[in-house]
Design an enzyme around this catalytic site. Structure first.
Site, PDB file in Angstrom:
ATOM      1  N   GLY A   4       0.821  -1.206   0.000  1.00 33.93           N
ATOM      2  CA  GLY A   4       0.000   0.000   0.000  1.00 33.93           C
ATOM      3  C   GLY A   4       0.851   1.250   0.000  1.00 33.93           C
ATOM      4  O   GLY A   4       1.971   1.267  -0.518  1.00 33.93           O
ATOM      5  N   VAL A  11       0.403   4.546   5.699  1.00 30.61           N
ATOM      6  CA  VAL A  11       0.000   3.370   6.468  1.00 30.61           C
ATOM      7  C   VAL A  11       1.199   2.449   6.676  1.00 30.61           C
ATOM      8  O   VAL A  11       1.308   1.782   7.713  1.00 30.61           O
ATOM      9  CB  VAL A  11      -1.152   2.638   5.764  1.00 30.61           C
ATOM     10  CG1 VAL A  11      -1.531   1.354   6.518  1.00 30.61           C
ATOM     11  CG2 VAL A  11      -2.371   3.544   5.660  1.00 30.61           C
ATOM     12  N   GLY A  12       2.117   2.431   5.723  1.00 32.80           N
ATOM     13  CA  GLY A  12       3.325   1.618   5.878  1.00 32.80           C
ATOM     14  C   GLY A  12       4.096   1.985   7.130  1.00 32.80           C
ATOM     15  O   GLY A  12       4.639   1.115   7.830  1.00 32.80           O
ATOM     16  N   GLU A  27       5.685  -3.334   0.664  1.00 28.91           N
ATOM     17  CA  GLU A  27       5.711  -3.069  -0.775  1.00 28.91           C
ATOM     18  C   GLU A  27       4.919  -1.792  -0.974  1.00 28.91           C
ATOM     19  O   GLU A  27       3.691  -1.798  -0.980  1.00 28.91           O
ATOM     20  CB  GLU A  27       5.100  -4.248  -1.534  1.00 28.91           C
ATOM     21  CG  GLU A  27       5.455  -4.273  -3.022  1.00 28.91           C
ATOM     22  CD  GLU A  27       4.587  -3.358  -3.858  1.00 28.91           C
ATOM     23  OE1 GLU A  27       5.142  -2.354  -4.379  1.00 28.91           O
ATOM     24  OE2 GLU A  27       3.387  -3.609  -3.998  1.00 28.91           O
ATOM     25  N   CYS A  75       1.234   0.237  -8.689  1.00 28.46           N
ATOM     26  CA  CYS A  75       2.373   0.859  -7.993  1.00 28.46           C
ATOM     27  C   CYS A  75       3.550   1.123  -8.922  1.00 28.46           C
ATOM     28  O   CYS A  75       4.346   2.028  -8.663  1.00 28.46           O
ATOM     29  CB  CYS A  75       2.793   0.002  -6.809  1.00 28.46           C
ATOM     30  SG  CYS A  75       3.356  -1.651  -7.256  1.00 28.46           S
TER      31      CYS A  75
END
Length: 344
Positions: A197, A201-202, A219, A253
């Site tokens: 994502g 949030v990572g 990722e 991505c």
């Protein structure tokens, strides 16, 4: 299409404990068991392909061609190839020893399952990016909790409904929910956490994992540049860039985020992009009238759009675009292009 049913928060620690019980019992270790689960997953995708495509269309308006080509078929192939490769991948490795005393030790590296894992997946490829991690967990001989994105609710729910019918429900469990449910999952100790994502949030996932010193795989998206060498075929470059930007409406991505091209070639690039766009989406309405273009909410669809003469301080260059907008940044030469990439 049914709505998503969130997993009760109070059930999540019980799910976690159950996965550890399954792991400690050694259920997932035998290669025959792993192969059975992989074949079950492939069969699930084959037998429910139409229903899966319908759910994804309801969520994102994703064309069936893209569902089959970039999600279901890739997963079926990945599951079956993984099943064929299990013995090879699980076999011990014997590293070369350079010191004379160690050569007689017969060193070996054994692939040992590490424990239950947590997989948190995004919405843009809600089947592929969910299930490819489950395929990896099965191959590694570990149980897993899978958290699909609530932004694709029909897709998340159909996974929750189908997975326990085809693979071991004591080892592979879908947890549906939003922030509260994900936060509860992250409070718990896992052997590994995988997250796909955005960077914001990572960071949350990484901070939660750090509390337990849990290994993580992140990722994350970013600004993927395209640098066109002045000697390259500008027409072929345009065709390939358009394919990458139009696929999944640019919500990938590794989709081209912006293009760096020499100033004297910018006009030729735009003309070539227009030519290939007209070929891919002929007729009145272009991409917005095409059943092969998506996903976006029907009322909010945005056609592939080129923005020329973009400067580095433009809002388009501030973060990942994750959509069908394509800024073109003109530069003097390849060296300047490299400097631009390194500065972002």
């Amino acid at each position: 299409m049914t709505g998503i049913k969130f997993t009760p928060v109070e059930e999540i620690p019980k799910i976690h404990a159950g996965l550890y019980k399954t792991f400690k019992a050694g259920v997932c270790r035998p290669l025959a068991y792993r192969r059975t689960q992989l074949h079950g997953l492939a069969r699930m995708l084959q037998e429910n392909a139409d229903a899966l495509a319908d759910a994804l269309y309801a969520d994102l308006g994703k064309p069936r061609t893209e569902v089959f080509a970039f999600e279901l078929h890739l997963l079926i192939d990945r599951a079956t190839v993984t099943a064929q490769k299990l013995e090879e991948w699980a076999a011990p490795e014997h590293p070369e020893c350079f010191g004379e005393p160690q050569k007689s030790w017969g060193l070996a590296v054994h692939k040992t399952p590490k424990g239950p894992v947590l997989m948190i997946a995004p919405w843009n490829y809600p089947y592929f990016l969910c299930l490819v991690t489950i395929i990896a967990a099965i191959a590694a001989g570990v149980p897993a909790a899978l958290k699909p994105s609530e932004i694709a609710p029909a897709s998340a729910q159909i996974l929750a409904d189908l997975i326990p019918k085809y693979i071991d429900p004591d080892a592979y469990i879908v947890v549906n929910g939003a922030v509260e449910e994900t936060s509860k999952l992250l409070e718990l100790k896992w052997a590994h956490i995988s997250y796909t994502g955005g960077g914001r949030v990572g960071r949350v996932v990484a901070a939660a994992a750090a509390k337990h010193l849990t290994p993580i795989t992140l990722e994350l998206g970013g600004k993927s540049p395209v640098l066109i060498d002045p000697s390259y075929d500008i027409d072929l470059a345009a065709k390939r860039i358009l394919f990458g930007k139009a696929t999944n409406a640019g919500q990938t991505c590794v989709a081209p985020d912006y293009v760096l091209v020499t100033r004297d070639q910018q006009t030729a690039l735009i003309e070539a992009l227009q030519k290939h766009y007209s070929t891919c989406f002929p007729g009145t309405g272009g991409a917005l009238a095409s059943s092969s273009y998506g996903p976006t909410e029907t009322a909010l669809k945005l056609a592939p759009t080129v923005v020329a003469d973009v400067e580095l301080n433009d809002a388009l260059m501030s973060e990942e675009i994750f959509g069908p907008l394509l800024p073109i940044v003109p530069v003097s030469d390849v060296n300047e292009a490299i400097d631009v990439v390194n500065s972002l």
